[in-house]
Write an enzyme that holds these catalytic residues in place. Sequence first.
Site, short mmCIF file in Angstrom:
data_model
loop_
_atom_site.label_atom_id
_atom_site.label_comp_id
_atom_site.label_asym_id
_atom_site.label_seq_id
_atom_site.Cartn_x
_atom_site.Cartn_y
_atom_site.Cartn_z
CB SER A 425 10.17 6.67 0.17
OG SER A 425 11.17 7.22 0.96
CD GLN A 504 8.99 -1.71 1.31
OE1 GLN A 504 7.77 -1.54 1.32
NE2 GLN A 504 9.85 -0.85 1.85
CE1 TYR A 586 1.41 -2.80 6.82
CE2 TYR A 586 3.53 -1.82 6.33
CZ TYR A 586 2.16 -1.74 6.35
OH TYR A 586 1.52 -0.60 5.92
NE ARG A 634 11.45 2.00 4.95
CZ ARG A 634 10.71 3.03 4.57
NH1 ARG A 634 9.43 2.87 4.32
NH2 ARG A 634 11.25 4.23 4.39
N GLY A 727 9.83 10.53 0.14
CA GLY A 727 8.55 10.09 -0.38
C GLY A 727 7.69 11.23 -0.87
NE ARG A 728 3.19 12.76 3.65
CZ ARG A 728 3.49 11.82 4.54
NH1 ARG A 728 4.77 11.57 4.80
NH2 ARG A 728 2.56 11.12 5.14
#
Length: 778
Positions: A425, A504, A586, A634, A727-728
């Site tokens: 991610s 991205q 965003y 996304r 991600g994590r």
Amino acid sequence: MTAPGAGTGPARAARVAVIGGGPGGLYAAALLKRLDPAREVTVHERNAPDETFGFGVVLSDETLGGIEHADPVVYAALRDEFVRWDDIRVTHRGRTLTSGGHGFSALGRRRLLAVLHARCRELGVRLRFRTEAPPAAELALDHDLVVAADGVHSATRRAHADVFGPRLTTHRCRYVWLAADFALDAFRFEIAETPYGVAQLHAYPYEAPAPDGPTGARDGASTIIVEMREEVWRAAGLDTLDEAASAAYCAKLFPETLGGRPLRGNDSRWTAFRTVVNDRWSHGNTVLLGDAAHTAHFSIGSGTKLAVEDALALAACLEEQPDVPTALAAYEAERRPVVTSTQRAARASLEWFEDLGTYVGQPPRRFAFNLLTRSRRVTHDNLRLRDPAFVAEVEREQGVPEGTPPMFTPFRLGGLTLRNRVVVSAMDMYSAEDGVPGDFHLVHLGARALGGAGLVMTEMVCVSPEGRITPGCTGLWNDQQAAHWRRITDFVHTQTPGTALGVQLGHSGRKGSTRLMWEGMDDPLPDGNWPLAAASPLPYRPGVSQTPRELTRAELAAIRTQFTDAARRAAGAGFDLLELHCAHGYLLSGFLSPLTNRRTDVYGGDLTGRLRFPLEVLDAVREVWPADRPLTVRVSATDWADGGISAEDALAVAAALAEHGAAAVDVSTGQVVSDERPDHGRSYQTPYADRIRNALGVPVVAVGALSSWDDVNSLILAGRADLCALGRPHLYDPHWTLHAAADQGYEGPGAPWPRQYAAGSRKPPTGRTDGPKPRLAL
């Protein structure tokens, strides 16, 4: 009488009133009386002893084990009554597929109540039938404990709503409980595609055949639940039929399961399922139990199970704690995580059936696998343990090579072929200077590329200095930044051939000019702030965040140019894929959500207007981005807030993005408004990706608390996602993908180890922990 809740040692609770004579209330009464024979326990039930809703109940082996330990008498009475089976059969479009090894136990609801009635009487519990219970507040005055087990329509919960904080959600399907006078040989699902829409049957046996029994009972009995979307139910005219006519209609819908045999009701009415959640489960010495406290959709067979387990936990906590208030707090602390997890699985299952029409076109075995894994509790790995032959057939149907986990199959995205389905991610690192990626970014992204993922994404790379989230964000607004990105792409392509690197691109909008994450996420900078701009002049955190200015048309055109300039630099820097960030509040996301876009010009208003600027940017970027490299977008598929993006909006957004050239939609959720209420949990965002993929046929990337390779395999094989972004887990373990291959014993082209690391492709040996087995029993 002592004051309510007073006593020494275990919570005394000398006088107990139970409101509601369902399984949970009765079992709580029996346990409390058994643990303290001196207790005075009274059950108030407004109906007759044998008056009950539904027919059969399903209990897990885990629940039965708890019953056996807590009350062997009840367990012994139930043990010989249960009907047990292992198979699940799924019938769809003329084919029936069977999966084994599941293990269910069921019995008649009336029989369960009779056993509990007998046990309560044996122990000395007072059973008051056909009598409305006094209000809980009145009972609480002269009882030490009031157990409100008064069901989904709980009067106790309603009377004290200000304390319990109930939240009730009514769902989109109608269902009815019926019965058939024969015992099925398995748990059955059958799908009927009618002229009005899709209907489904859930069915299981609850009474075994008795060849020597009286007429009418010799063939056993089965619970039959018929369910369909509200609009299908109305279009079929079922809203106008009485019980007998409804039963006759349903009997004809499912020929494979019912074989033309009739169905009967029991005051059976079509209803919509309601999920009950409460902020608190106790109020003074009154406590909610079972459906009064929480409900979970019948498709995972959990209502009676949860109520019985509540009773076990409540009795244990009263035995273990020194007073009633402490016991009730311990009861809720113990049960709430279990219930929350169960409700999350039930919600996933419920929504899968609500959206059943989007799956009916799947190949037969994929459809069956998808149905079996719908709640996310049954997964690829444990289903393979239960029935390896079934899973192997599903994999063969989907073209998965033998010995290859689904996650290690290739996927073509535009002109790019990814060697596996794992994506690292995009994760903001806040470690750049003047937007320039440095040695940290080289090591960070290089390590993840060496770790085996098919696609590694950069953090959000900002298209302008004022489009940064923090001073530590990377950029592509000048050639110096592009040159440093080229250093990273060269490393990835040279040292990890076959790994794709994606960039991205985004603009922070109203969420910019904030501190580094570890200094205070979303907190404004103490000094050195830059002005913010957004779709509308609304601060992200009212009273805390800076208020942005509303962008003019000239400024929108300038930002569009910033995106195209950054995209050109990204292409020159050697990125394999470009993703446009239209999520998480965003700038571009701020145009999409009605909560953040209050414009009255052509860039606001309805969804067409709110889509206009993001689509203009997408079109402009698509023109300058190389045609042989994919472009993805996304999105936040829900705002987790009232009045935000709806499920229909999310589908419309995804369809528009695909029409304008997006090769895939990366489906995230939330982070659009600061007062959101996300439903966190394992893989909690994946249903949104699933809905887009199967409703529109658009490739999707699923994200959101995915942590295991089993989750990835399950999503890919079920057809709920094409790629899975984690991600994590990749922060915890940069080589997560390679270790997933090693854990599954996979060695193949989907997860090649770098030559330098080949010696570590197997887990290091550990010391033996087993000792010699005893050979003699003395």
